[in-house]
Design a protein around this motif. Sequence first.
Motif, PDB file in Angstrom:
ATOM      1  N   ASN A  10      34.326 -85.344 -23.329  1.00 48.67           N
ATOM      2  CA  ASN A  10      35.403 -85.672 -24.270  1.00 48.67           C
ATOM      3  C   ASN A  10      36.684 -84.885 -24.017  1.00 48.67           C
ATOM      4  OD1 ASN A  10      33.362 -83.733 -25.482  1.00 48.67           O
ATOM      5  ND2 ASN A  10      35.148 -83.299 -26.756  1.00 48.67           N
ATOM      6  N   LEU A  13      37.557 -80.500 -18.102  1.00 51.67           N
ATOM      7  CA  LEU A  13      37.223 -80.957 -16.752  1.00 51.67           C
ATOM      8  C   LEU A  13      36.367 -82.217 -16.768  1.00 51.67           C
ATOM      9  CD1 LEU A  13      36.509 -77.410 -15.334  1.00 51.67           C
ATOM     10  CD2 LEU A  13      38.245 -78.970 -14.435  1.00 51.67           C
ATOM     11  N   ARG A  33      28.879 -84.589 -27.543  1.00 45.88           N
ATOM     12  CA  ARG A  33      28.031 -84.307 -28.719  1.00 45.88           C
ATOM     13  C   ARG A  33      28.668 -84.836 -29.999  1.00 45.88           C
ATOM     14  NH1 ARG A  33      28.435 -77.714 -29.272  1.00 45.88           N
ATOM     15  NH2 ARG A  33      30.605 -77.521 -28.644  1.00 45.88           N
ATOM     16  N   ARG A  37      35.018 -87.671 -31.245  1.00 46.71           N
ATOM     17  CA  ARG A  37      35.798 -87.212 -30.078  1.00 46.71           C
ATOM     18  C   ARG A  37      35.372 -87.954 -28.817  1.00 46.71           C
ATOM     19  NH1 ARG A  37      35.098 -81.873 -32.414  1.00 46.71           N
ATOM     20  NH2 ARG A  37      33.393 -81.438 -30.983  1.00 46.71           N
ATOM     21  N   ASP A  53      24.017 -84.335 -27.202  1.00 47.38           N
ATOM     22  CA  ASP A  53      24.123 -82.883 -27.399  1.00 47.38           C
ATOM     23  C   ASP A  53      23.069 -82.260 -26.497  1.00 47.38           C
ATOM     24  OD1 ASP A  53      23.827 -80.236 -28.193  1.00 47.38           O
ATOM     25  OD2 ASP A  53      24.185 -80.679 -30.318  1.00 47.38           O
ATOM     26  N   ASN A  80      28.089 -81.158 -16.854  1.00 49.30           N
ATOM     27  CA  ASN A  80      29.372 -80.459 -16.993  1.00 49.30           C
ATOM     28  C   ASN A  80      29.479 -79.642 -18.279  1.00 49.30           C
ATOM     29  OD1 ASN A  80      32.499 -80.218 -16.722  1.00 49.30           O
ATOM     30  ND2 ASN A  80      32.189 -81.298 -18.673  1.00 49.30           N
ATOM     31  N   TYR A 156      27.763 -65.560 -19.936  1.00 51.61           N
ATOM     32  CA  TYR A 156      28.267 -66.714 -19.168  1.00 51.61           C
ATOM     33  C   TYR A 156      27.957 -66.601 -17.668  1.00 51.61           C
ATOM     34  CZ  TYR A 156      31.613 -70.168 -17.359  1.00 51.61           C
ATOM     35  OH  TYR A 156      32.203 -71.218 -16.685  1.00 51.61           O
ATOM     36  N   LYS A 160      25.378 -69.038 -15.356  1.00 52.19           N
ATOM     37  CA  LYS A 160      25.780 -69.831 -14.189  1.00 52.19           C
ATOM     38  C   LYS A 160      24.984 -69.414 -12.946  1.00 52.19           C
ATOM     39  CE  LYS A 160      28.901 -72.458 -16.198  1.00 52.19           C
ATOM     40  NZ  LYS A 160      28.677 -73.896 -16.392  1.00 52.19           N
ATOM     41  N   THR A 187      40.605 -72.874 -14.420  1.00 55.39           N
ATOM     42  CA  THR A 187      41.350 -74.065 -14.841  1.00 55.39           C
ATOM     43  C   THR A 187      41.724 -73.968 -16.319  1.00 55.39           C
ATOM     44  OG1 THR A 187      40.014 -75.314 -13.261  1.00 55.39           O
ATOM     45  CG2 THR A 187      41.205 -76.584 -14.916  1.00 55.39           C
ATOM     46  N   THR A 189      41.734 -74.824 -19.688  1.00 55.14           N
ATOM     47  CA  THR A 189      41.038 -75.688 -20.663  1.00 55.14           C
ATOM     48  C   THR A 189      40.767 -74.853 -21.916  1.00 55.14           C
ATOM     49  OG1 THR A 189      38.811 -75.063 -19.966  1.00 55.14           O
ATOM     50  CG2 THR A 189      39.804 -76.928 -18.793  1.00 55.14           C
TER      51      THR A 189
END
Length: 231
Positions: A10, A13, A33, A37, A53, A80, A156, A160, A187, A189
Amino acid sequence: MSTILITGANKGLGREAARRLLDEGHDVWLAARDPERGREAARELGGRFVQLDVTSERSVKAAAEHVAAESGALDVLINNAGIVGRRVPVAEVTAEDVRRVFETNVFGVVRVTRAFLALLERSENPVIVNVSSGMGSLAVTTDPQRLESTLVVLAYPASKTALNMLTSQYAKAFPHMRINAVDPGYTATDLNARRGTQTVEEGASVIVELATAGKSAPTGSFRDARGVVPW
Ligand code: NAP
């Protein structure tokens, strides 16, 4: 023309990747989710919406059933959706904070991948793109030349790194699929309060590239716009 599903499509990226892939003529499911949106983004871009979700088994299962009923197969899954978690000093990070980030960034990917495997198996060229981060690379985050080495965060990056290993193991488990992790780069966002130095157009490029690479594409690799990223 491929049938493609993008989680967290929504905004950011995911939305930009959806826009580009729709422009290229693909059939794109924008999974989000939040129904409002998600529907709005799908309507604006001309894609299809499905509620998903990644932290909910029920939602993911229902989404897979819906896509199965409507599309019959899936060529490309783009994992993503992601979160950074609470921004607090490392000493204050709780196990629950880490668990919450892993629930989306790691367990969410396993949940979604497992639910869509049967649909991917019906494709002639199944592809999975896991949207990782340079922050998940032990090599990058310990390289003094890299910006990522100056950022000290717990949940985080660890999530990853785990996602990178999932990518490598899934690629070995399903050698007939192209399964790769990508680092979009820093980026602008909502994830980083728009402090990222790249535009979403720049960041989404490597996602689109790996999503649409043909059968000769690599598998089990970690890439950014410049090429291979060390694990
Ligand atoms: P963003 O603008 O915050 O978008 C994140 C997306 O994930 C949103 O659509 C969000 O939905 C969705 N999401 C979060 N939790 C979800 C859940 N439980 N179920 C389904 N969707 C969920 O961030 P972004 O920068 O585009 O991030 C996309 C991916 O790129 C993430 O995996 C991120 O780690 C990765 N990445 C970003 C950067 C960067 O610099 N931006 C760098 C490297 C990697 P809501 O709108 O409902 O919250």
